[in-house]
Design a protein around this motif. Structure first.
Motif, PDB file in Angstrom:
ATOM      1  N   ARG A   1      21.322  38.347  27.610  1.00  0.00           N
ATOM      2  CA  ARG A   1      21.732  37.183  28.576  1.00  0.00           C
ATOM      3  C   ARG A   1      21.843  37.733  29.882  1.00  0.00           C
ATOM      4  O   ARG A   1      22.623  38.583  30.234  1.00  0.00           O
ATOM      5  CB  ARG A   1      22.990  36.476  27.891  1.00  0.00           C
ATOM      6  N   ARG A   2      21.235  36.879  30.968  1.00  0.00           N
ATOM      7  CA  ARG A   2      21.224  37.340  32.269  1.00  0.00           C
ATOM      8  C   ARG A   2      22.489  36.849  33.023  1.00  0.00           C
ATOM      9  O   ARG A   2      22.729  35.505  32.807  1.00  0.00           O
ATOM     10  CB  ARG A   2      20.112  36.606  33.102  1.00  0.00           C
ATOM     11  N   VAL A   3      23.339  37.426  33.509  1.00  0.00           N
ATOM     12  CA  VAL A   3      24.348  37.171  34.303  1.00  0.00           C
ATOM     13  C   VAL A   3      24.049  37.023  35.912  1.00  0.00           C
ATOM     14  O   VAL A   3      23.713  38.028  36.389  1.00  0.00           O
ATOM     15  CB  VAL A   3      25.482  38.042  33.842  1.00  0.00           C
ATOM     16  N   GLN A   4      24.520  35.960  36.593  1.00  0.00           N
ATOM     17  CA  GLN A   4      24.117  36.001  38.047  1.00  0.00           C
ATOM     18  C   GLN A   4      25.505  36.018  38.885  1.00  0.00           C
ATOM     19  O   GLN A   4      26.560  35.600  38.479  1.00  0.00           O
ATOM     20  CB  GLN A   4      23.390  34.758  38.353  1.00  0.00           C
ATOM     21  N   PHE A   5      25.451  37.083  39.909  1.00  0.00           N
ATOM     22  CA  PHE A   5      26.472  37.375  40.698  1.00  0.00           C
ATOM     23  C   PHE A   5      26.165  36.834  42.026  1.00  0.00           C
ATOM     24  O   PHE A   5      25.088  36.986  42.491  1.00  0.00           O
ATOM     25  CB  PHE A   5      27.024  39.020  40.733  1.00  0.00           C
ATOM     26  N   THR A   6      27.152  36.272  42.772  1.00  0.00           N
ATOM     27  CA  THR A   6      26.736  36.088  44.376  1.00  0.00           C
ATOM     28  C   THR A   6      27.598  37.032  45.155  1.00  0.00           C
ATOM     29  O   THR A   6      28.892  36.960  44.907  1.00  0.00           O
ATOM     30  CB  THR A   6      27.305  34.439  44.571  1.00  0.00           C
ATOM     31  N   ARG A   7      26.923  37.415  46.159  1.00  0.00           N
ATOM     32  CA  ARG A   7      27.812  38.449  47.024  1.00  0.00           C
ATOM     33  C   ARG A   7      28.930  37.839  47.546  1.00  0.00           C
ATOM     34  O   ARG A   7      28.807  36.932  48.204  1.00  0.00           O
ATOM     35  CB  ARG A   7      26.718  39.051  48.037  1.00  0.00           C
ATOM     36  N   VAL A   8      30.053  38.392  47.615  1.00  0.00           N
ATOM     37  CA  VAL A   8      31.159  38.066  48.173  1.00  0.00           C
ATOM     38  C   VAL A   8      31.423  38.518  49.622  1.00  0.00           C
ATOM     39  O   VAL A   8      31.121  39.719  49.951  1.00  0.00           O
ATOM     40  CB  VAL A   8      32.633  38.368  47.431  1.00  0.00           C
ATOM     41  N   GLU A   9      31.905  37.619  50.481  1.00  0.00           N
ATOM     42  CA  GLU A   9      32.157  38.171  51.816  1.00  0.00           C
ATOM     43  C   GLU A   9      33.453  38.969  52.158  1.00  0.00           C
ATOM     44  O   GLU A   9      34.615  38.668  51.157  1.00  0.00           O
ATOM     45  CB  GLU A   9      32.484  37.050  52.552  1.00  0.00           C
ATOM     46  N   ARG A  10      33.537  40.038  52.527  1.00  0.00           N
ATOM     47  CA  ARG A  10      34.709  40.894  52.559  1.00  0.00           C
ATOM     48  C   ARG A  10      35.933  40.066  53.565  1.00  0.00           C
ATOM     49  O   ARG A  10      35.690  39.743  54.803  1.00  0.00           O
ATOM     50  CB  ARG A  10      34.230  42.184  53.200  1.00  0.00           C
ATOM     51  N   ASP A  11      37.125  40.178  52.809  1.00  0.00           N
ATOM     52  CA  ASP A  11      38.236  39.732  53.600  1.00  0.00           C
ATOM     53  C   ASP A  11      39.283  40.259  52.797  1.00  0.00           C
ATOM     54  O   ASP A  11      39.305  41.050  51.962  1.00  0.00           O
ATOM     55  CB  ASP A  11      38.241  38.189  53.828  1.00  0.00           C
ATOM     56  N   LEU A  12      40.655  39.773  53.347  1.00  0.00           N
ATOM     57  CA  LEU A  12      41.862  40.346  52.749  1.00  0.00           C
ATOM     58  C   LEU A  12      41.992  40.009  51.449  1.00  0.00           C
ATOM     59  O   LEU A  12      42.700  40.752  50.770  1.00  0.00           O
ATOM     60  CB  LEU A  12      43.071  40.030  53.635  1.00  0.00           C
ATOM     61  N   GLY A  13      41.387  38.967  50.722  1.00  0.00           N
ATOM     62  CA  GLY A  13      41.394  38.445  49.433  1.00  0.00           C
ATOM     63  C   GLY A  13      40.224  38.927  48.726  1.00  0.00           C
ATOM     64  O   GLY A  13      40.002  38.152  47.830  1.00  0.00           O
ATOM     65  N   LEU A  14      39.778  40.065  49.001  1.00  0.00           N
ATOM     66  CA  LEU A  14      38.546  40.645  48.507  1.00  0.00           C
ATOM     67  C   LEU A  14      38.679  40.747  46.825  1.00  0.00           C
ATOM     68  O   LEU A  14      37.830  40.128  46.101  1.00  0.00           O
ATOM     69  CB  LEU A  14      37.793  41.883  49.019  1.00  0.00           C
ATOM     70  N   THR A  15      39.746  41.284  46.513  1.00  0.00           N
ATOM     71  CA  THR A  15      40.047  41.440  44.895  1.00  0.00           C
ATOM     72  C   THR A  15      40.013  40.096  44.374  1.00  0.00           C
ATOM     73  O   THR A  15      39.334  39.820  43.058  1.00  0.00           O
ATOM     74  CB  THR A  15      41.138  42.239  44.671  1.00  0.00           C
ATOM     75  N   ASP A  16      40.697  39.015  44.898  1.00  0.00           N
ATOM     76  CA  ASP A  16      40.910  37.851  44.404  1.00  0.00           C
ATOM     77  C   ASP A  16      39.646  37.088  44.484  1.00  0.00           C
ATOM     78  O   ASP A  16      39.345  36.464  43.278  1.00  0.00           O
ATOM     79  CB  ASP A  16      41.918  37.001  45.114  1.00  0.00           C
TER      80      ASP A  16
END
Length: 267
Positions: free
Chosen positions: A10-25
């Motif tokens: 099954r293919r799982v798609q991720f969207t690159r996240v922008e870096r900020d102080l809430g990166l982990t969240d």
């Protein structure tokens, strides 16, 4: 957007996240959104941390922290040798979370954030409605179960401790008869508090027998499929319980449900 292929193809798609102080969240939220959208399902393994990090454009450390956060919420399970697995969240987990929320804030103490008044108000909102729905939906098999719960309650009348437990079980059975698992989850979420309240109000034998009479009325109304009668019987039972609490000298807000002079009769 990056795409990873799981062992189950099954293919799982991720969207690159922008870096900020809430990166982990942000990473945790994206993983959670995938689970909610059923891109990954209970029992599925997530891709390795390195691959997730590359797909999202973040470090393995951030991914690891996000996974730990979701593991703490019971959404993911970290298993040695098996990687990270999506867990099946059961109704017990939901109820237990609410139980802890109440218990860690003082339970039902009069001057706490969850006073008896607040607990009683929730009971009125929930259990009166549930009794009526149970009367409408109960099957013959359900009625057999409810009669058994009432019989157990009757046989426990000589024991305050056992009566309290069987009283809770009788009310849980009514919720079960409504055939809506959300009713049971909501009732179970305040279950430990209700048990403690019963242990304080069912000390005297005559009080236990009075309560038994109210339960019999509820049982008979549900047996007859009379929704209005079931709601009235439950409302009267809860009002009686509040009166007993007041008679014990327990604090009650004059504006709370236990402090009202008279409750509007349900229709």
């Amino acid at each position: 957007m990056s795409e990873l292929v799981e062992p189950n193809d099954r293919r799982v798609q991720f969207t690159r996240v922008e870096r900020d102080l809430g990166l982990t969240d942000r990473v945790a939220n994206q993983l959670l959104e995938m689970i909610v959208a059923q891109q990954v399902r209970p029992g599925d393994r997530l891709p390795p941390e390195r691959e997730i990090g590359e797909a999202l454009g973040v470090s393995r450390t951030v991914v690891r922290e996000a996974i730990r956060a979701l593991s703490g919420k019971g959404v993911l399970s970290i298993k040695s040798g098996s990687g990270v697995v999506v867990t099946q969240i059961g109704s017990d987990s939901v109820a237990e979370a609410m139980q802890l929320f109440i218990q860690t804030r003082g339970g039902y103490v009069a001057d706490g954030p969850f006073s008896y008044d607040k607990i009683h108000e929730v009971r009125e909102m929930l259990e009166i409605r549930v009794a009526g729905v149970a009367a409408e939906r109960a099957t013959e098999d359900d009625l057999v179960e409810l009669r058994a719960a009432f019989r157990d309650l009757t046989e426990a009348a000589d024991s305050p401790e056992l009566s309290s437990i069987k009283d809770v079980e009788f009310h849980r059975t009514i919720a079960k008869l409504a055939h809506n698992e959300l009713y049971m989850i909501m009732l179970d979420s305040i279950g430990p508090v209700l048990l403690k309240i019963r242990e304080e109000t069912l000390v005297k034998r005559d009080r236990r027998h009075d309560a038994l009479a109210f339960h019999k009325r509820i049982l008979e109304a549900v047996e007859q499929g009379d929704s209005a009668a079931a709601r009235r019987a439950m409302a009267d039972h809860l009002e009686d319980s509040a009166n007993v609490w007041r008679s014990k000298g327990k604090a009650a807000s004059p504006h709370g449900p236990a402090g009202r002079a008279k409750r509007a009769e349900p229709k």
